[in-house]
Write a protein that holds these residues in place. Structure first.
Motif, PDB file in Angstrom:
ATOM      1  N   CYS A  74      40.767  39.079  45.283  1.00 23.55           N
ATOM      2  CA  CYS A  74      41.084  39.836  44.082  1.00 23.55           C
ATOM      3  C   CYS A  74      40.602  39.097  42.839  1.00 23.55           C
ATOM      4  O   CYS A  74      39.962  39.684  41.959  1.00 23.55           O
ATOM      5  N   LEU A  75      40.897  37.802  42.765  1.00 26.50           N
ATOM      6  CA  LEU A  75      40.552  37.011  41.589  1.00 26.50           C
ATOM      7  C   LEU A  75      39.056  36.956  41.327  1.00 26.50           C
ATOM      8  O   LEU A  75      38.628  36.771  40.187  1.00 26.50           O
ATOM      9  N   SER A  76      38.257  37.129  42.349  1.00 24.29           N
ATOM     10  CA  SER A  76      36.808  37.070  42.163  1.00 24.29           C
ATOM     11  C   SER A  76      36.169  38.454  42.002  1.00 24.29           C
ATOM     12  O   SER A  76      34.966  38.553  41.761  1.00 24.29           O
ATOM     13  N   ALA A  77      36.953  39.501  42.116  1.00 16.38           N
ATOM     14  CA  ALA A  77      36.415  40.859  42.004  1.00 16.38           C
ATOM     15  C   ALA A  77      36.061  41.171  40.548  1.00 16.38           C
ATOM     16  O   ALA A  77      36.846  40.892  39.643  1.00 16.38           O
ATOM     17  N   PRO A  78      34.902  41.753  40.311  1.00 19.95           N
ATOM     18  CA  PRO A  78      34.514  42.108  38.934  1.00 19.95           C
ATOM     19  C   PRO A  78      35.531  43.027  38.253  1.00 19.95           C
ATOM     20  O   PRO A  78      35.771  42.900  37.055  1.00 19.95           O
TER      21      PRO A  78
END
Length: 126
Positions: A26-30
């Motif tokens: 989630c934290l790396s999702a644009p």
């Protein structure tokens, strides 16, 4: 830090009906990063209108309604606030004095309370 404090918030962040398998995903999702930018724009607006936060009341109340509609609970605002203060402390280091912490806490609390009023208002016609 947000998902460390409350892992149950992860399912609220769904984009295009996709559920994330882990906080890291989630934290790396644009889309999540875009959401964070929007959160910071709200904080920026609050700082910019510090002397007249009431001019943001309607906007923040409607933002609260939107969060309620997607399943956010009022209690989650305190978790977000705690995460914000943690981030500020890490970024500011020694400059994050007790006075600075109190000022940011008061500002975030005012924003969160205005958003929470979105839960209290009934839609027109009810």
């Amino acid at each position: 830090r947000l998902f460390d404090l409350d892992p149950d918030l992860l399912p609220l962040f769904q984009y295009n009906c996709k559920q994330f398998a882990s906080p890291q995903e989630c934290l790396s999702a644009p889309e999540f990063l875009d959401h964070i930018r929007k959160v910071m724009l709200v904080i920026d607006a609050a700082v910019s209108h510090l002397e007249n936060l009431s001019c943001l009341e309607e906007y923040l109340c409607n933002l609260g309604k939107k969060h309620q509609a997607v399943g956010v609970k009022v209690e989650s605002f305190s978790t977000v606030g705690e995460s914000l203060l943690y981030m500020l402390e890490k970024c500011l280091g020694a400059a994050f004095s007790p006075e600075v912490q109190e000022a940011w806490s008061k500002l975030y609390s005012a924003v969160a309370k205005a958003m929470q009023r979105g839960w209290e208002t009934l839609p027109e016609g009810d």
